[in-house]
Scaffold this motif. Structure first.
Motif, PDB file in Angstrom:
ATOM      1  N   GLN A 186       0.847  -1.185   0.000  1.00  0.00           N
ATOM      2  CA  GLN A 186       0.000   0.000   0.000  1.00  0.00           C
ATOM      3  C   GLN A 186       0.889   1.245   0.000  1.00  0.00           C
ATOM      4  OE1 GLN A 186      -2.320  -0.697   3.573  1.00  0.00           O
ATOM      5  NE2 GLN A 186      -4.023  -1.543   2.372  1.00  0.00           N
ATOM      6  N   ARG A 187       0.482   2.227  -0.808  1.00  0.00           N
ATOM      7  CA  ARG A 187       1.283   3.443  -0.872  1.00  0.00           C
ATOM      8  C   ARG A 187       1.287   4.124   0.496  1.00  0.00           C
ATOM      9  NH1 ARG A 187       0.298   7.523  -5.723  1.00  0.00           N
ATOM     10  NH2 ARG A 187       1.315   5.758  -6.801  1.00  0.00           N
ATOM     11  N   LEU A 188       2.462   4.536   0.913  1.00  0.00           N
ATOM     12  CA  LEU A 188       2.612   5.151   2.228  1.00  0.00           C
ATOM     13  C   LEU A 188       1.947   6.530   2.259  1.00  0.00           C
ATOM     14  CD1 LEU A 188       4.134   3.860   4.634  1.00  0.00           C
ATOM     15  CD2 LEU A 188       5.959   5.520   4.227  1.00  0.00           C
ATOM     16  N   SER A 189       1.216   6.796   3.319  1.00  0.00           N
ATOM     17  CA  SER A 189       0.545   8.087   3.463  1.00  0.00           C
ATOM     18  C   SER A 189       1.563   9.194   3.712  1.00  0.00           C
ATOM     19  CB  SER A 189      -0.449   8.045   4.627  1.00  0.00           C
ATOM     20  OG  SER A 189      -1.444   7.073   4.406  1.00  0.00           O
ATOM     21  N   ALA A 190       1.212  10.398   3.294  1.00  0.00           N
ATOM     22  CA  ALA A 190       2.076  11.558   3.531  1.00  0.00           C
ATOM     23  C   ALA A 190       2.132  11.881   5.018  1.00  0.00           C
ATOM     24  CB  ALA A 190       1.553  12.757   2.749  1.00  0.00           C
ATOM     25  N   LEU A 191       3.238  12.462   5.429  1.00  0.00           N
ATOM     26  CA  LEU A 191       3.349  12.963   6.793  1.00  0.00           C
ATOM     27  C   LEU A 191       2.756  14.364   6.825  1.00  0.00           C
ATOM     28  CD1 LEU A 191       4.605  12.538   9.685  1.00  0.00           C
ATOM     29  CD2 LEU A 191       6.572  13.846   8.834  1.00  0.00           C
ATOM     30  N   PRO A 192       1.699  14.587   7.614  1.00  0.00           N
ATOM     31  CA  PRO A 192       1.103  15.936   7.666  1.00  0.00           C
ATOM     32  C   PRO A 192       2.140  16.964   8.128  1.00  0.00           C
ATOM     33  CG  PRO A 192      -0.287  14.314   8.776  1.00  0.00           C
ATOM     34  CD  PRO A 192       1.025  13.645   8.499  1.00  0.00           C
ATOM     35  N   THR A 193       1.876  18.217   7.864  1.00  0.00           N
ATOM     36  CA  THR A 193       2.810  19.281   8.248  1.00  0.00           C
ATOM     37  C   THR A 193       3.113  19.226   9.740  1.00  0.00           C
ATOM     38  OG1 THR A 193       1.951  20.710   6.494  1.00  0.00           O
ATOM     39  CG2 THR A 193       3.214  21.764   8.259  1.00  0.00           C
ATOM     40  N   GLN A 194       4.404  19.197  10.049  1.00  0.00           N
ATOM     41  CA  GLN A 194       4.883  19.129  11.427  1.00  0.00           C
ATOM     42  C   GLN A 194       5.485  20.475  11.831  1.00  0.00           C
ATOM     43  OE1 GLN A 194       4.713  15.934  13.274  1.00  0.00           O
ATOM     44  NE2 GLN A 194       3.312  15.695  11.524  1.00  0.00           N
ATOM     45  N   TYR A 195       5.320  20.825  13.108  1.00  0.00           N
ATOM     46  CA  TYR A 195       5.833  22.099  13.612  1.00  0.00           C
ATOM     47  C   TYR A 195       6.779  21.824  14.780  1.00  0.00           C
ATOM     48  CZ  TYR A 195       1.964  23.980  10.895  1.00  0.00           C
ATOM     49  OH  TYR A 195       1.092  24.286   9.873  1.00  0.00           O
ATOM     50  N   ARG A 196       7.977  22.366  14.685  1.00  0.00           N
ATOM     51  CA  ARG A 196       8.966  22.191  15.741  1.00  0.00           C
ATOM     52  C   ARG A 196       9.705  23.517  15.969  1.00  0.00           C
ATOM     53  NH1 ARG A 196       6.380  18.329  15.933  1.00  0.00           N
ATOM     54  NH2 ARG A 196       6.973  16.126  16.058  1.00  0.00           N
TER      55      ARG A 196
END
Length: 315
Positions: free
Chosen positions: A237-247
């Motif tokens: 299965q195609r890997l889902s995108a990583l949502p925008t992360q804030y650091r």
């Protein structure tokens, strides 16, 4: 006051060439501290060009031969199975985002607003930097009209505030291009730097330069995401995108610079050193990585003092 012929020649010939050099370097917020404790005198301008090198230990540690080979192999494949090697590729991309190993340069212009305060703008090929500097100690005259007590060895001190914003991108290095093709990496960042600068004048009012040193605190805010187009898990299965992360993370450092010249034109070699614990960063497929390291920023710049008829210093 008439501008000296040497300055007119520099403005006519050197600055366009320096501007051209600016656009061949990668974009990153400038971290070299090249100011002295004395701010730009009221109603005067100061123009500058600075070129240096950002040498950070975190991306160097993440960019081994195995990582480069894995990036190349993944980029040349039609589909990529998720594995620990992709975690390493993401960590390398983040390390270069947080503190790239690359040439840096910027053009700057400063203006003395009031006797102890100047403001400035820098452009670093995509990074826009706004800053101000307030003089805490020392006279506020000019070489032509020195303030009371100004002489060789006079001590100046100031505190600055620099804010930079940019759409961050990876340097144009082949294996990073491969990582970007596989992982669809994008990011933005903002940086705040607060330097405390102490300097000792060579000649009255830094007529022939100054020796400067001090401490700096920096804080950075980063947002990033991974949008892979051809990475699959064990179930195909195609890997889902990583949502925008804030650091965000803090940096602590010190610096030294040497300003040498006479009245209107100065050369400024400098060295800044920062330490930062970047913290933990989320990766694709629920993984994470932790980064920390030192950054060395050697640089060499030229500064041009531009007096005006309104200038002349305030005692």
């Amino acid at each position: 006051m008439n501008t000296p012929s040497a300055f007119r020649l520099l403005r006519a010939t050197s600055l366009p060439a320096l501007a051209g050099l600016l656009f061949i370097t990668s974009c990153t917020a400038p971290r070299a501290i090249v100011a002295t404790g004395k701010v730009t005198p009221q109603h005067e301008f100061r123009a500058g060009y600075n070129v240096g090198y950002n040498i950070a230990t975190a991306p160097i540690a993440k960019a081994g031969a195995a990582i480069k080979d894995a990036a190349s192999a993944a980029a040349s494949s039609d589909s990529v199975r998720y594995s620990s090697s992709l975690n390493n590729l993401q960590a390398a991309a983040l390390a270069y985002l947080l503190d790239p190993v690359q040439t840096t340069s910027d053009l700057s212009l400063r203006y003395g607003v009031i006797p102890r305060l100047d403001v400035g703008y820098k452009y670093a090929f995509g990074s826009h930097v706004f800053d101000a500097q307030y003089q805490l100690l020392g006279p506020v005259g000019t070489p032509e009209s020195p303030g009371a007590g100004a002489s060789t060895g006079t001590t100046y001190a100031s505190v600055g505030l620099q804010f930079a914003t940019q759409r961050a991108k990876l340097p144009s290095i082949p294996f990073l291009d491969d990582i970007n093709e596989v992982l669809g990496f994008s990011a933005r960042r903002r940086d705040l730097i607060v330097p405390l600068i102490i300097s000792h004048s060579f000649g009255p009012e830094e007529e022939i330069g100054a020796l400067s040193y001090g401490l700096a605190y920096a804080h950075s805010w980063v947002s990033y995401e991974f949008v892979p187009g051809k990475v699959y898990n064990d179930n195909r299965q195609r890997l889902s995108a990583l949502p925008t992360q804030y650091r965000s993370f803090s940096s602590y450092g010190g610096f030294v610079n040497l300003k040498l010249g006479y009245r209107y034109v100065y050369f400024v070699p400098a060295l800044s050193i920062f330490y930062q614990n970047y913290g933990d960063f989320a990766l694709l497929n629920g993984a994470s990585t932790s980064l920390s390291g030192l950054t060395f920023v050697p640089s060499l710049g030229v500064q041009v003092r531009i007096p005006t008829k309104l200038g002349g210093g305030r005692r």
